[in-house]
Design an enzyme around this catalytic site. Structure first.
Site, PDB file in Angstrom:
ATOM      1  N   ASP A 291      -2.274  -9.651   1.681  1.00  0.00           N
ATOM      2  CA  ASP A 291      -1.380 -10.560   2.414  1.00  0.00           C
ATOM      3  C   ASP A 291      -1.808 -10.903   3.838  1.00  0.00           C
ATOM      4  O   ASP A 291      -2.593 -11.808   4.055  1.00  0.00           O
ATOM      5  CB  ASP A 291       0.057 -10.010   2.396  1.00  0.00           C
ATOM      6  CG  ASP A 291       0.628  -9.930   0.984  1.00  0.00           C
ATOM      7  OD1 ASP A 291      -0.173  -9.851   0.031  1.00  0.00           O
ATOM      8  OD2 ASP A 291       1.849  -9.953   0.819  1.00  0.00           O
TER       9      ASP A 291
ATOM     10  N   GLU B 224       7.110   2.149  -0.455  1.00  0.00           N
ATOM     11  CA  GLU B 224       6.037   1.159  -0.533  1.00  0.00           C
ATOM     12  C   GLU B 224       4.935   1.470   0.479  1.00  0.00           C
ATOM     13  O   GLU B 224       3.746   1.308   0.198  1.00  0.00           O
ATOM     14  CB  GLU B 224       6.630  -0.230  -0.253  1.00  0.00           C
ATOM     15  CG  GLU B 224       5.639  -1.374  -0.338  1.00  0.00           C
ATOM     16  CD  GLU B 224       6.293  -2.722  -0.069  1.00  0.00           C
ATOM     17  OE1 GLU B 224       7.450  -2.745   0.414  1.00  0.00           O
ATOM     18  OE2 GLU B 224       5.657  -3.752  -0.348  1.00  0.00           O
TER      19      GLU B 224
END
Ligand code: NAG
Ligand code: NAG
Length: 883
Positions: free
Chosen positions: A599, A853
């Site tokens: 990302d 995460e």
């Protein structure tokens, strides 16, 4: 078309039969050509690759499919079972406080797994991926222990039977307002029922204590086959005798059976349930106590039935779903005896023992293995105590179980943008996907590059299950060799994704991480070919299945490889570039590279065609080697295999790697592109036309160059991308046999990279490797006002796992028997990093009840979405040292 009535009268008035037949044929032909035309003009991007499907392999035969028909495949719910059929027969669980007005006011009923619900913890403690699982859900004062068991008795029909046990208790130590709990188990059919459902066929249920009660029966296309798809759901209260005898009443049952006008109701079960309970309450305004119950009614055309069981805490209830078999009242007899009550106790205890024994057999030795003294002593940073953090076993089991327990089955079409940015998205062909998911609450759907990591763990536990998942993914490849990277299939998945992420772009890639588990399979074949071991027996059969799988996969892997090699080629020979970065994204400090999976990880500041991306080149090195290994172990013809050998040696050639990606001055590996470090986000005020047509001031934030202009150079942002040559084992292992390419056998370069790796001012944090060096200019920087840093310093477990895997390789590979300098340094780094990661992951789980995460590199705290039991579940392989 004329109606039959009209035809008859016209026939009488002289219309010949021949005319009718001819007209019919013409219509038929037109329909046929229209169909052919559609087939013909379906563009390649929306057509499946023409190759036999992996999901049709012999190992996934009818018996296998029958065993896998039912599962906890509704990844996005706290609990739900569904069939692996395009139109499912499905079930789900809800729970709430029936005596609390806030249940209505705040719609406080639990159904979809949501972070906002703020459960103290939830997740599978054990789950074997096929037949058994046990989950603990701690919701404030409620403690629900749920066990699921599938069984295949002589009388079971298609898919077998399954049981769900719910143990409902209070959390000790919390002053509790809640005296009762309602759990709702529902069943729904996405297809038209094959027979009318019978809700409470034996009449209303006064008491679940006296014996099993049948709640509903029906027949479904999802279970078609033996027994005509018939099924039934039963329940029994199993509250322990001492508690039960002290109460006058047991759990009460209320129900609702309804016909869905629209199958979309299945997505709104919670709203539906609450609104009918509210209506019932409204009808009884005289009652002065607030009580929420289903209205107790059923239509004759029901295809959705809800059963509310309301119990005083503590209590226990068992549900059993039976497929086929006896339908007449009371005919269940012994069969239910093993599915409910004491019979279920034994079966669950046996399954738990099996799970623990199997876990120990697969992972136990690796968890206890310690490096021989001498090897680890040599490392300067070796930790004084190398024993595992307390709770490692428990967390490793839970991690594996959650990965397996959130495997889902989805059916539908991706939406794909085949034209320009404003073109109407087109549907991909409808297809099934059987896949693990990154997070039940945040990402309950398939992600291509996550799946490569998931399957590294799943394949250690259940290689066939893993092949089934990989088969589904590879079967989603289109005629161009592309696989959509985010799979949002079916309404249930689509409702949980923001619109801008739904549409997939067929020119965008995603790391081909599936080559990680696929390369593992290939190495099994290579090792078997090298050994002269006897390949008959169980191992031999497994090897034969791996071999058949890879042979069937070959045309797809070739197409996939070639798609990358052609569409993601870089500007210089043997370089690669992630296509799809947006040069016009001037609102972003560094335009994102979503395709890379990383990302907002910083790349060149000004995206253009001159970029060379190091990580992609290294992924291609992995893919090339895997293709070579597969091709040669399958005995494919030399010209076919030779191309991949050549590619693998080109991409692992140290000279080319250095030329393209080593910033010699800094001694660091890097991307190349048009870049300047002197950028920042600046807010300016511009004027834009307002709703009334008048010009109005509006502030916009844009990237501005504040110093030296962008120029071609190595991108000086040290982070995960810089580690890829090490990660993909492309650096020389040193020792006497080391690859040349630089003066001293190349070991100096490797040692230099290992030193950078362990520099605390760069990536080496007390909690694991951070994604971006603290010294990098974009470390912890926001990309836009609304975009907090994501891959700019946070610790991610998939990358840490790959580094450990590489260190373990270098620890064993350097020199003869792993006694060189590289081996010593790598071994020490491996042991230390492993321990730091385990402390971080295990500690967070024990304190906060979840795997996360990401982990913060300054505090070690788990951050972002949770539970995140996708690639963070690699903690199991880290603990077991399985690489
Ligand atoms: C929840 O209940 C289970 C047993 O049913 C128990 O093992 C567990 O410790 C309980 N957890 C909490 C937080 O009360
Ligand atoms: C990849 O592309 C290059 C450049 O077009 C070509 O020379 C090479 O043969 C391709 N590799 C394979 C394995 O197809």
């Amino acid at each position: 078309m004329a109606s039959s009535k009209g035809t008859k009268s016209k026939s009488k008035s002289g219309f010949s039969v021949t005319t009718l037949v001819t007209a019919g044929l013409v219509a038929l032909a037109a329909a046929y050509f229209a169909y052919r035309g559609r087939q013909h003009f379906r563009p390649p991007v929306l057509s499946p690759l023409k190759a036999p499907k992996l999901t049709d392999l012999a190992e996934f035969d009818a018996a296998y499919k029958d065993q896998m028909l039912w599962g906890s495949y509704r990844s996005g719910l706290y609990f739900g079972m569904r069939t692996r059929t395009p139109k499912a027969l499905l079930s789900g669980l809800l729970w709430f406080d029936p005596d609390d007005p806030n249940t209505l006011n705040e719609m406080r009923a639990r159904h979809e797994a949501k972070q906002g619900d703020g459960l103290t913890t939830y997740g599978w403690k054990r789950h074997d991926g096929r037949t058994y699982g046990t989950q603990e859900l701690v919701d404030g004062e409620y403690n629900i222990t749920l066990s699921m068991l599938k069984s295949f008795g002589p009388e079971s029909g298609p898919g077998g039977d399954w049981s769900v046990r719910l143990q409902l208790a209070r959390v000790p130590g919390i002053p509790s307002r809640r005296r009762r709990i309602s759990v709702v188990m529902y069943l729904g059919d996405e297809d038209a029922p094959r027979q009318p459902w019978q809700v409470l066929p034996d009449g209303e249920v006064a008491d679940l204590r006296s014996g099993p009660a049948t709640l509903v029966s029906g027949a479904s296309s999802a279970l078609a086959g033996r027994g005509g798809g018939r099924w039934a759901l039963h329940a029994l209260e199993t509250t322990s005798a001492s508690v039960s005898s002290s109460r006058s009443r047991g759990c009460r049952v209320d129900y609702l059976g309804m016909g869905m006008e629209d199958k979309g109701y299945l997505l709104k079960v919670k709203e539906l349930m609450l609104s009918t309970m509210w209506e019932r309450l409204e009808r009884q305004p005289s009652s002065n106590r607030f009580r929420l119950y289903l209205p107790n009614g059923a239509t004759t055309s029901a295809d959705l039935a809800l059963f509310q069981v309301t119990c005083v805490l503590p209590s226990a209830v068992d549900f059993a779903f039976t497929s086929s078999g006896a339908v007449e009242s009371g005919g269940w007899g012994e069969r239910l005896g093993s599915l409910l009550g004491p019979g279920l106790d034994e079966a669950l205890a046996a399954k738990q023992a099996d799970f623990d024994e199997r876990f120990e057999r697969i992972f136990g030795a690796g968890m206890r293995r310690q490096r021989q003294p001498g090897a680890s002593d040599a490392g300067a940073s070796s930790s004084s105590s190398s024993s595992l953090p307390e709770g490692t076993l428990e967390v490793s089991r839970a991690a594996l179980s959650n990965l397996l327990g959130s495997v889902g089955y989805f059916y539908g079409s991706s939406l794909v943008r085949t034209g320009g940015p404003d073109s109407e998205p087109q549907p991909y062909w409808p297809a099934p996907l059987f896949t693990a998911v990154p997070s039940r609450s945040f990402f309950p759907r398939g992600f291509l590059w996550d799946e490569g990591f998931h399957q590294l763990l799943v394949q250690k536990w259940d290689p066939q299950l893993s092949r089934d998942v990989i088969a589904h993914w590879l079967d989603l490849m289109n005629a161009q060799g592309w696989i959509p990277r985010e799979q949002i299939l079916g309404e249930e998945a689509r409702t949980r994704v923001p619109a801008e992420f739904v549409v997939q772009n067929p020119s965008h890639a995603n790391p081909p991480s599936l080559f990680l588990p696929i390369a593992k399979m290939a190495s099994q074949l290579v090792a078997a070919a090298a050994a002269t071991a006897d390949t008959r027996g169980a191992d031999g059969e497994e090897l034969a299945r791996v071999s058949a799988f890879l042979r069937r996969a070959w045309p797809r892997l070739e197409a996939w490889y070639s798609w990358f090699n052609v569409t993601q080629a870089g500007p210089a020979a043997s370089s690669f570039r992630w296509h799809g970065r947006d040069p016009s994204a001037v609102g972003e400090l560094n335009p994102k590279t979503l395709t890379s999976g990383l990302d907002d990880y910083p790349r060149s500041s000004h995206p253009d065609d001159s970029e060379r991306h190091l990580d992609l080149r290294c992924w291609m090195a992995l893919a090339s080697q895997a293709m070579y290994d597969i091709g040669s172990s399958l005995g494919l013809s030399p010209p076919v295999v030779e191309r991949y050998r050549a590619a693998a040696s080109l991409l692992s050639d140290l000279g080319a790697l250095r030329r393209l990606h080593l910033d010699e001055a800094a001694g660091r590996f890097a991307d190349w592109g048009t870049h300047t470090e002197d950028v920042q986000l600046a807010t300016r005020v511009i004027t834009v036309p307002g709703p009334d047509g008048q010009l109005q001031p509006q502030s916009v934030t844009q990237r501005v160059v504040t110093g030296s202009p962008p120029r071609p150079q190595f991108v000086p942002q040290y982070g995960y991308v810089s580690l890829f040559p090490l990660i993909m084992k492309l650096l020389p292992a040193g020792g006497d046999g080391g690859d040349a390419g630089s003066g001293s056998g190349g070991a100096d370069l490797t040692l230099q990279q290992l030193a950078l790796l362990q520099d605390p001012s760069l990536l080496w944090s007390p909690y694991g490797l951070r994604s971006l060096a603290t010294s990098a200019s974009l470390y912890k920087k926001r990309n836009t006002a609304d975009d907090p840093p994501y891959w700019r310093g946070q610790i991610w477990i998939n990358m840490n796992y790959l580094v450990l895997r590489a260190l373990s390789y270098y620890a064993a590979a350097g020199g003869s028997g792993g006694d060189g300098e590289v081996a010593r340094v790598a071994a020490a780094a491996h042991d230390e990093l492993r321990l730091r990661l385990l402390k971080t992951l295990v500690g967070n789980y024990r304190r906060n009840g979840y795997l996360y995460e990401q982990y913060d590199d300054e505090s070690g705290r788990g951050i972002s979405s949770h539970p995140f039991t996708g690639w963070t579940a690699l903690v199991t392989l880290i603990a077991a040292q399985e690489y």
